[in-house]
Scaffold this motif. Structure first.
Motif, short mmCIF file in Angstrom:
data_model
loop_
_atom_site.label_atom_id
_atom_site.label_comp_id
_atom_site.label_asym_id
_atom_site.label_seq_id
_atom_site.Cartn_x
_atom_site.Cartn_y
_atom_site.Cartn_z
N GLY A 102 -33.06 -6.06 -6.59
CA GLY A 102 -32.30 -4.82 -6.65
C GLY A 102 -31.27 -4.77 -5.55
O GLY A 102 -31.55 -5.18 -4.42
N ILE A 103 -30.05 -4.33 -5.88
CA ILE A 103 -28.99 -4.25 -4.87
C ILE A 103 -28.44 -2.83 -4.85
O ILE A 103 -28.03 -2.31 -5.89
CB ILE A 103 -27.86 -5.26 -5.15
CG1 ILE A 103 -28.42 -6.69 -5.12
CG2 ILE A 103 -26.74 -5.10 -4.14
CD1 ILE A 103 -27.39 -7.78 -5.37
N LEU A 104 -28.42 -2.23 -3.65
CA LEU A 104 -27.86 -0.89 -3.46
C LEU A 104 -26.72 -0.99 -2.46
O LEU A 104 -26.78 -1.79 -1.53
CB LEU A 104 -28.92 0.05 -2.90
CG LEU A 104 -30.17 0.28 -3.75
CD1 LEU A 104 -31.28 0.90 -2.91
CD2 LEU A 104 -29.84 1.17 -4.94
N SER A 105 -25.67 -0.18 -2.64
CA SER A 105 -24.65 -0.12 -1.60
C SER A 105 -24.34 1.32 -1.25
O SER A 105 -24.38 2.21 -2.10
CB SER A 105 -23.38 -0.85 -2.02
OG SER A 105 -22.42 0.03 -2.53
N PHE A 143 -31.90 8.79 -5.12
CA PHE A 143 -33.27 8.81 -5.60
C PHE A 143 -33.41 8.29 -7.04
O PHE A 143 -34.32 7.54 -7.35
CB PHE A 143 -33.85 10.21 -5.45
CG PHE A 143 -33.84 10.68 -4.02
CD1 PHE A 143 -34.53 9.98 -3.04
CD2 PHE A 143 -33.11 11.79 -3.64
CE1 PHE A 143 -34.51 10.39 -1.72
CE2 PHE A 143 -33.09 12.21 -2.31
CZ PHE A 143 -33.78 11.51 -1.35
N GLY A 144 -32.46 8.66 -7.90
CA GLY A 144 -32.53 8.18 -9.27
C GLY A 144 -32.49 6.66 -9.38
O GLY A 144 -33.43 6.04 -9.90
N PRO A 145 -31.43 6.05 -8.90
CA PRO A 145 -31.36 4.58 -9.01
C PRO A 145 -32.55 3.87 -8.37
O PRO A 145 -33.04 2.87 -8.90
CB PRO A 145 -30.06 4.25 -8.25
CG PRO A 145 -29.23 5.49 -8.36
CD PRO A 145 -30.20 6.63 -8.36
N LEU A 146 -33.03 4.39 -7.23
CA LEU A 146 -34.14 3.74 -6.56
C LEU A 146 -35.41 3.83 -7.42
O LEU A 146 -36.16 2.85 -7.55
CB LEU A 146 -34.37 4.39 -5.20
CG LEU A 146 -35.33 3.66 -4.25
CD1 LEU A 146 -34.85 2.25 -3.98
CD2 LEU A 146 -35.45 4.42 -2.93
N ALA A 147 -35.62 4.97 -8.03
CA ALA A 147 -36.79 5.13 -8.89
C ALA A 147 -36.71 4.18 -10.07
O ALA A 147 -37.72 3.61 -10.51
CB ALA A 147 -36.89 6.58 -9.36
#
Lengths: 250, 250, 250, 250, 250, 250, 250, 250
Positions: A102-105, A143-147
């Motif tokens: 998973g990649i978050l920015s 919170f949405g994308p992480l869930a």
């Protein structure tokens, strides 16, 4: 044939290390870049280049077209934000490993580093899920994308590892590391000005995280973050595959 | 009488600047600290000392007891975490201004700076609400206290300003600044080790915040954060008082 | 319609935070800048852009002209020193809040940061008073402008907060903070050469101020200084307005 | 009962994050350390403390003895080099996860950080293999221990991750990362003098590694390195266990 | 004739110091570079220029051609990677001293510094053996070249000194110094990005080496490394020549 | 007699340089300090010691007492804030030169550096005027003392040079340099905490002064500031004396 | 007439401070530079500009030519190395003060800073003696020029002050300060590469000088060094002139 | 027998590397130091310890006395300034190699580093000539000692290499390197205060030397300087010995 007295391409790295050789184009001429790409295409069926200049991009496109015209089919893939190129023969297609990254920015400006990481993870066979612009200035968007990457998946089907890219204050990776139960790789980006600018504050803040379960790479080192993430995810995936192979027809 | 050729106490600062003089005890002997405290008690009815050593604390207690025995009633107030002392005569009681300051801290180790800020805000007449140990390693603990300071209050009755103390990654102030609609003062604390330790990463991260509406003071400068916060809150409170006075019987 | 998968404009920031979203143009193409400006014009009737390049400026002017020609009247405002642009529809006019901000700068070279701060404060509805080139090399020039912002006004009608921009030695904010009884925001600018150059000495000096009642933002961060100042001034102004509303017909 | 208004122990961290809460004793009194240890023993059956002073050690031993005398059997485990303590009730025994961590250190002086990492990994249920004093000044000593952790084991039975501790030049982690096909965590230690001393050169060198597949933690952060390694190893081990459970009687 | 009031070429340096004067072209115009080169050609029969720009290169070529056409035979030697030029009259040929220098580099990007060092060593009369791209990311490539410089030669015929160029992590010189029994000169190069980039991490790591027998020069200072190496090698060679002269007809 | 193989006192410095040798006691034992003091007393009739520890002070007092008892009259002068000692025989009395030095300090904590400077200036024969605690937090206190040193004196009778000591923000020297028409020496002191603390911000700010006519010495270097000031003042005074000698009977 | 709302030229500085205003052209357009130059020519008969770009130079030449053609005779003086311009009307000629300044530079690359200092000293009326390229790499070249400035002159006719410019190692000023009995101003220049490059090592080394009698200015600040030197020299010269006036017919 | 699981003494280093193992006592207990010393005495007949504390010194003396009493004759040599100890059995006497090292120091405070270097050079078999306190504050003292090491000796009998120790400004090594025709090793020492203090300015200045022919080691690393110097000198000496052996009857 041209002599390469000063370059010794490490064709065996992918096999030895589990991480493919990435050709760092920044300090090379367009001709050198093409020549090395050709060598890798010959040996491994694939050439991956990072930090590609517009001139290098143009010549690599020509190379792909010419080789295709000569009968060796070459696919040219281009990633604009990361400025990466992948040239590929049919035999250079990477089998899926089952590893999940998973990649978050934090912001839009972190996109080049995030995309560089995504490309390399995919070239290591991993499945990549990405979510951009979810930083702490508007935390509700995180919170949405992480869930979707973690709790909403069945147990064992979460991403195996998270890469979190952030510049400026570098706060997002610590926030994520406080919430997630998978290893987190902090990827600081050269975004920011004044004192602590160019990613320095972000890197310092990640090194000082109060939420254990995170390690970091240097500023803008998307390739390094991906290599680490890919090794982590692929080791877990290998164990899953071993399980499936033993249980048979799954 | 003892001569003070090298100290010129600024008795008029509170009146001129709206911020009382705080005696910085660190570089002074116990005798000097007592003597200056006595001068302020005589003039202003109050002496505030910060960074007080155990030896200074003991002598200041004796001073208060002796002066009381001599007929000048002196209250001695001691703040252990901040190591601050306030000596006060009845005339040194500060009238409430109506200003409201909220103070949040990321961890237990940030308590000394947070308490130093709280004491000074109260000595400027402000009402102070505090919540400790609500950092990003367990972000769920933040939302309740923050709501109590802001949204759960009637419109206009929120705190006028927030001080957010944090060491290590310094991420909390940026998170709060992304959520709150009042000015935020980032107060980095000298917590952390290794690169970016001693509050440097926290300060850098706050200076680089991607959530506008925050300004910062130096590492561990609880007095400075409080002076800024007190001026902000008291100016808003003065306008509220002016309104009440005009409307009369409230 | 064009897709914005990597940008999530925060249309609600002004409402949630009291600070409008400022589009940081530096890391964006002219096309992207125009597209985002168009989105904000549609939703909020106003688009504010900072760090605008000459090419971006030209295209934004074209955008305003074209949209006006198509029937949507767009005003284009340009601030040369700060290189900021504001595009505005009639509904994007900001109501005056009554908040008052004073801005001082030490030298002519600090003008870009000072103007950036002034523009943002005005877009937050504040009244802004500015005085440029009043630094410590010729201190006599400071006292007049400062008095006009503070003592020469009726009690309660002073500016609510001061922004003091300075590069090089960064001495002016400390001098002002020693004289003024309103909160001061130190705004270091990237002026200066050699050791401590590019605003580093100025920022360090402001963080070390011996005159409490000041907080700082990062080097050249006029937007951040203005956001903080605007929140401070508007809170005081809201209390004043509440008073006026209660007392009725003023 | 004593009130803990400034401490909010995160009893659920192990469950939520997969990393147990480690009590950082450095900034706490001996009494506070004992009290918090008692709280964790009551809830989780285990208390882990790092950076324990001699005085704290003595009081924790007394605590364990007294609680045992009162009928609650408490085991006291002491790690001299790391200065860590683990207090444990029978229910606090950690089940083996099957995760495998290898730890290498460059010199004898890196032992405290290496041992700190080893203790935390074991408390996360991992099997730990350690080899000390195998740095680049005598590189021949590295190859044997490394082979025992990797190539000499059956395929899939290698360690899942390596922690490599080094101070001074910080060269060992890069050398190892060039040789190993598992993820490497660089753990710089505060060893070294003069320019780049106290671990700074080691950290810089690891961040600059030319051998991808490594991420780093801050100087001396054995706990952080272990938390990352434990998460990596336990995720792979969970997949292996899932496989074994499905195949049944293995 | 043109006057050189601001330049005082040190024609005697080679004789006095054993190190020839190297003309640092970076801060000079093409005309100045040519003029100084002409002066040295006249006096010493040789001019050595470093950091030569393309424009300077072109004019120096013209100078050599023109002087040759005028009857003074000038050889023009050009080193592309190092961007160095040597202009030479027959009398400027350097006699072999018998000194032996080995040069290793970690990566291809270190070539400019390595070649600069090689050119200067040769101009000091030394024999130079070079091996490029043998860094720690693929350590197996180091052992062969190193053995060719040391153990595989007869006792006393090894290289007298090693220059080891490395950027990024700077690990190679420490590894070499742990293996070799001749003095090692660490030559950090300005390769690397982010924290510790531009050679800073490499220099720090070399200064912190745990393998005694190494000294360092500044980042990118190939000339300085060569001057040191040449002095070391030539002193040993002088002793060898003295031996040979005494023993006669060898 | 005791041998001093590692110390070579520079007895001629005062004559050659116009600055007396100051014995820096910090890195010396009490015995060494006494022995060197004795040597200077014998040769020059005077010994000046800086950074004197309590133990050294005690032994130097004994030395003065014992030498006096033996018939060599020694005066012992002690400066508590600066921790300097001067031992003097009658022949060691310094004749007045007529040079005039003004010393200002921003705060009480700057006193040690200011006094160190004052002592050395007096030992160079200068007349010293001092004013302490006149920093920018209360700028009104500066103008009086400064006028007494400059404008209120007859033309030509002003101080010849100003030393301005300041820590923290280091703003005072720039303010003074903007007002005074004599050379100013900035003397940063190690006062301040957090970022830019220990005098770093003060030094940076002075180096960046926007008011030309100032040069600086290192943090806490009162001796260096005084040596520079003394040379400046004494050169002007020498010219004045020459004038008086020529005009005769004054 | 053009309005200058953001510039307030300090026409009285030369009178008030003894240092003329120097127009720092770097941050100004060619038009602004010409306009300000014209203002100073009108008021003071002289305009001094530093850091002048080629385009500014061209326009200033045109300005001088045009004004001369219009009947106001303007001399244009250009200093190539320093890139300084002086425009002068007959009334702008500076009377000689009799002050004497010596300027030494370590290398040819230090010439711009040295020339900048020389120009400003001359504009303050001083006589300037200069010697270039006398650094420690060939120390024998220093002694002659230094003797010409000091010992070989009659007592009292030496230069009043020395400016010593040096980059790289910054060693020359300390060497000179150990030899000379006049005050020395260290002027570090932005010469050097790698660690401590761009003048940082030179500045640090000068601040750490072991030869008292030196103070420093910031890197490349030739104007600042000259302002300090000019004030020193002119004060001594004023005393000499006073003497001569009293003695009459000299 | 006691087990040493965490120490692996490198008994073969002297043979393999030409540099003896030096036991760095700083991070070891007195017991550990004695035990390791005993091991080396048994194997190599010699134990060399650096950074020895008073307590360690006392126990090492006891060790030597007790072993001697038991019949194994142990000589105990103590170097007070360097705080080094050498314990030696008859077989541990080092044969003279004929290598020649010159050591110069700038000030008395540099003595510990200089002596540390001298001891290690002698333990490598070199002849050492030392001259202390010859820094640039009194440059005339340098020329004599330097000539004794170089020009006044017969050709070929000069010292083979110079170590030059200096703190503060670090100017001496550059001056020496400009004069000497042998390789110079710069040894910065942790002498100095304020900015660039603790040896940082000295190291920077040496790295920036404008006199080629010098390389440096880290601050205070006398052992490292000696290892480098000893290798250089011993290689030249080996060639001389080879010559003598061939020529026979010398």
């Amino acid at each position: 044939m041209m002599q390469h007295s000063f370059v010794q391409p490490d064709f065996e790295r992918a096999k030895r290390k589990g991480v493919p050789e990435i050709i760092y184009a920044e300090s090379k001429s367009a001709e050198q870049s093409c020549e090395i790409a050709r060598l890798f295409l010959g040996r491994n069926g694939r050439a991956i280049l990072s930090r590609v200049s517009p001139e290098q991009e143009a010549q690599l496109r020509v190379l792909a077209r010419d080789m295709s015209a000569e009968g060796t089919e070459i696919a040219f893939e281009w990633y604009e934000a990361a400025r990466m190129a992948v040239l590929r023969r049919p035999k250079g297609v990477v089998p899926r490993t089952g590893g999940r990254v998973g990649i978050l920015s934090a912001g839009t400006s972190d996109l080049p580093a995030a995309q560089e990481a995504a490309v390399v993870c995919r070239e290591m066979g991993c499945e990549v899920t990405t979510s951009i612009d979810v930083g702490v200035a508007g935390l509700h968007r995180l919170f949405g994308p992480l869930a979707k990457m973690l709790e909403e998946r069945p147990k064992g089907a979460e991403v195996d590892v998270l890469i979190v890219a952030a510049g400026m204050d570098g706060a997002l990776p610590s926030v994520v590391s406080g919430l997630a139960d998978v290893p987190v790789i902090g990827l600081p980006t050269a975004v920011g000005y004044g004192l602590g600018g160019q990613g320095k504050a972000a890197l310092y803040s990640m090194l000082q995280t109060c939420a254990p379960g995170m390690a970091v790479v240097n500023i803008g080192n998307g390739v390094g973050a991906a290599a680490m993430a890919g090794l982590i995810a692929n080791r877990a995936a290998a164990a899953r595959r071993a399980a499936q192979e033993e249980t048979g027809d799954e």
